[in-house]
Design an enzyme around this catalytic site. Structure first.
Site, PDB file in Angstrom:
ATOM      1  CG  HIS A 168      -2.249   4.255   5.222  1.00  7.66           C
ATOM      2  ND1 HIS A 168      -1.903   4.326   3.774  1.00  7.66           N
ATOM      3  CD2 HIS A 168      -2.104   2.933   5.685  1.00  7.66           C
ATOM      4  CE1 HIS A 168      -2.150   2.833   3.420  1.00  7.66           C
ATOM      5  NE2 HIS A 168      -2.184   2.025   4.582  1.00  7.66           N
ATOM      6  CG  HIS A 213      -6.685   0.684   1.529  1.00  9.81           C
ATOM      7  ND1 HIS A 213      -5.694   1.307   0.669  1.00  9.81           N
ATOM      8  CD2 HIS A 213      -5.769  -0.114   2.336  1.00  9.81           C
ATOM      9  CE1 HIS A 213      -4.678   1.118   1.146  1.00  9.81           C
ATOM     10  NE2 HIS A 213      -4.497   0.279   2.091  1.00  9.81           N
ATOM     11  CB  CYS A 258      -0.753   0.000   1.209  1.00  7.65           C
ATOM     12  SG  CYS A 258      -1.837  -1.681   1.084  1.00  7.65           S
TER      13      CYS A 258
END
Lengths: 434, 265
Positions: free
Chosen positions: A327, A361, A198
């Site tokens: 995040h 996400h 990620c």
């Protein structure tokens, strides 16, 4: 007042970042301190996600506080979860000359490259610099693995072989999306895929910055593309990390992520001439957790190092940052660790939010799309509020935005942290007229 | 053309018939014959028991060559920013996931999933060495070694500090092997600095070129070079083993290749 110094390295260390048990880190801080690379101009950028195609639709969705998450109906997936699927990806037709690259991930890449005249602007830049002087750096976590997942359903019953029309290199392989991007844009400079889960498409900014500083290229196309596939939907479900509701970053009752897909790109050039409202890349900070493959360091030590390294590389202090795009995946442990790390450096003074309740996400594309959201925040003076908040987690001391704010800001930070403990923080700034 | 320079201070090597840099150096220099054999992977003793049990071939290969290079360079692995490149990651793990997803029961193992990320091996490298330094995790299919080398040079040049490149590939099981045939595993690691030190073996001066890539006269080496992306490094490794000034050209992207001038220290 004299700034504290650590480990005789001569590095100015903000008191609250001192980690006496990890002296080795200061060697690294020393490196980034010396780096102080020249700011780079994001001369053009674009983003496509479940919020919409291109900057205008993305900005509009952020202004309205709209989420693109919906109950997951992707392919044959039978999971009780929400997803941020981009509409119309499968209708995208790749050019004939690149037909072997045809897969959902590269269709999404092309859809993103066609928004906001991005590919046209790159073409103009290529005429100026030369096609071999522009690098291509694309972040992805799963590239076109969906193509292999589908091919496995059609293995030859006798031999077990994959179907003859399956093209591994151009679709599934991690490099495929970077290879497609450079071919689509007709660029012949260095090209690479970055794949550190990620943080992938945040780290593209660091790699491009280094290669430009080293003089191997004059400009760079950086970005990230990740598309929905069974591996991540079933994988995060297996880890118990997907929510059955639209994800709720930093909410007290948050219970997991919603997976999305996106493509976002930026053209980086030397900031030799900037205009009011232009967006600059001011700093990049990277670190590793050295802790666990799928859990963050509980105190967010690696995250803290990345944020501090970004500040150091930009020559900035914590008080210089006006907004942080977190995040903020909405798992219990991620948000708690990140909250602790942000608080350790910034206290609860800096407005911050996660935009993953809006976009989902988007994994390997998250760094790039959130970089673009920071660019929009700087350019249009919009601090996007986090969505889906019932009650903020009282255990996390941050100035977490639950509604949009609209006021001028000069510098924004974007955090991206991934599996395997890979961390990257980026700092963007709004250029002032010269 | 821009030239990027660095000093190489330590090398790690593990491939068929190449059991480490010290032994491999003699074979590459031609003082011993090349006999391809199966690679013996050392047990990754630096990993905690749980992770050690789960560690796959690519993790063991990564740790073995990375540690060999760092040790030879006389540098603590935890202090080294790292470039990690693999042409496709852990094919066995990927196969297991795809097989499960194509079956009636799609419940994949959580461990398989977190090991499926391309940065799994460098993640374990971090856990094993305690390194909290940055890692660039790259992939460029057959151009992977070249991409890693350029990132290493850019990192060393821009940071003016040490960095470690680890390039590893392991073969895929069928049916993936049928579409991506790789005959064996190969790993190479290079520890580099911007300035020379007591461990420096050679200075490399790197530029992009349109020259043709070098081939190797030994048919065993040439077969290895052609069939495993990280073994595209072999002309460079052979020139270092021969400890003479030389210029080699490595495969990279399409018609773009990497020319390396070697100046022994």
């Amino acid at each position: 007042m004299e700034t504290p110094r650590c480990c005789d390295s001569g590095v100015d260390i903000h008191e609250m970042t001192c980690l006496p048990d990890r002296c080795i880190n200061f060697d690294y801080l020393n490196i980034t301190r010396r780096l102080l690379l020249k700011s780079l101009l994001l001369s053009h950028y674009t983003a496509t996600s479940c919020l919409g195609r291109g900057l205008q639709q993305t900005l509009e969705a952020l202004r309205l506080g709209r989420s693109g998450l919906a109950p997951c109906t992707f392919e044959t997936v039978a999971l009780d979860t929400f997803a941020g699927e981009v509409a119309g990806v499968d209708a995208v037709k790749l050019p004939e000359r690149l037909s072997e690259f045809d897969c959902r991930n590269n269709r999404l890449a092309q859809l993103a490259l066609e928004q906001d005249d991005f590919s046209t602007v790159v073409d103009i830049a290529a005429a100026r610099y030369g096609r071999d002087r522009i690098g291509v750096f694309v972040g992805t976590s799963t590239s076109g693995i969906l193509q292999t997942e589908l091919a496995y359903r059609h293995r030859d019953p006798a031999s077990g072989a994959l179907p003859a029309d399956f093209h591994y290199a151009a679709t599934h392989n991690t490099f495929s999306v970077a290879d497609f991007t450079r071919r689509y844009l007709n660029l012949t400079g260095p090209a690479v895929a970055l794949s550190s889960a990620c943080s992938s498409s945040a780290k593209v900014f660091g790699s491009a910055q280094r290669m430009m500083a080293a003089g191997l290229i004059d400009a760079a196309v950086v970005g990230g593309v990740d598309s929905l596939c069974l591996t991540v939907l079933y994988g995060f479900n297996a880890l118990g990390l997907t929510s059955t509701r639209p994800c709720r970053p930093f909410d007290a009752a948050r219970d997991g992520i919603s997976i999305g897909e996106a493509g976002a790109f930026a053209l980086l050039e030397s900031a030799t001439e900037v205009h009011e409202g232009d967006v600059l890349l001011l700093g990049v900070g990277e670190s590793s957790d050295a802790y666990h493959m799928s859990s963050p360091h509980p105190q967010g030590t690696g995250a803290r190092m990345a944020m501090q390294a970004a500040l150091d590389s930009a020559g900035l202090l914590a008080r210089d940052i006006d907004y942080i795009n977190l995040h903020g995946t909405a798992t219990q442990s991620n948000d708690a660790a990140e909250g602790m790390a942000v608080n350790a450096i910034f206290g609860d003074r800096v407005p911050c939010s996660s935009t993953k309740a809006a976009t989902g996400h988007t994994l390997g594309a998250a760094g790039s799309i959130e970089a673009v959201i920071c660019a929009l925040a700087l350019r249009y003076r919009l601090l996007p509020g986090g969505l889906n908040i019932g009650q903020l987690d009282p255990g996390i001391a941050l100035d977490y935005l639950t509604a949009n704010r609209s006021h001028p800001i000069m510098r924004a930070m974007s955090n991206s942290f991934g599996f395997g403990g890979t961390n990257c923080s980026l700092i963007f700034g709004r250029a002032q007229s010269q | 053309m821009t030239i990027l320079a660095a000093y190489l201070n330590g090398i790690g090597l593990l491939g068929p018939g190449l059991p480490g840099w010290q032994a491999g150096k003699r074979i590459l220099a031609g003082s011993q014959p090349y006999l391809p054999t199966t690679v013996n992977l050392p047990v990754p003793v630096l990993l905690p028991p749980a992770e050690r049990r789960r560690s796959s071939a690519i993790v063991k290969l990564t740790l073995a060559v990375g540690l060999e290079a760092a040790t030879a360079a006389g540098i603590e692995p935890a202090a080294l920013p790292c470039v990690y490149v693999s042409s496709g990651g852990d094919g066995h793990n990927c196969h297991e996931i795809c097989q499960t997803l194509a079956s009636d029961d799609r419940h994949i193992s959580p461990t398989r999933f977190h090991n499926s990320v391309h940065n799994a091996a460098p993640g374990y490298w971090g856990i094993a060495t305690g390194s909290m330094t940055p890692v660039s995790v790259l992939a460029a299919f057959d151009a992977s070694f070249g991409a890693g080398l350029l990132e290493l040079l850019a990192m060393v040049t821009a940071n003016r500090a040490a960095a470690l490149l680890i390039a590893c590939d392991t073969p895929y099981p069928e049916p993936l092997h049928g579409v991506r045939p790789m005959p064996g595993m190969f790993g190479v690691a290079l520890a580099a600095t911007a300035e020379p030190n007591a461990h420096s073996m050679v200075q490399i001066r790197v530029e992009l070129t349109r020259d043709r890539a070098d081939t190797l006269t030994d048919i065993g080496f040439e077969a290895l070079r052609r069939s495993i992306p990280s073994a595209r490094s072999l002309p460079l490794l052979q020139a270092i083993a021969q400890t003479q000034a030389a210029r080699v050209t490595l495969d990279y992207l399409d018609r773009t290749r990497i020319a390396i001038e070697l100046i022994p220290c």
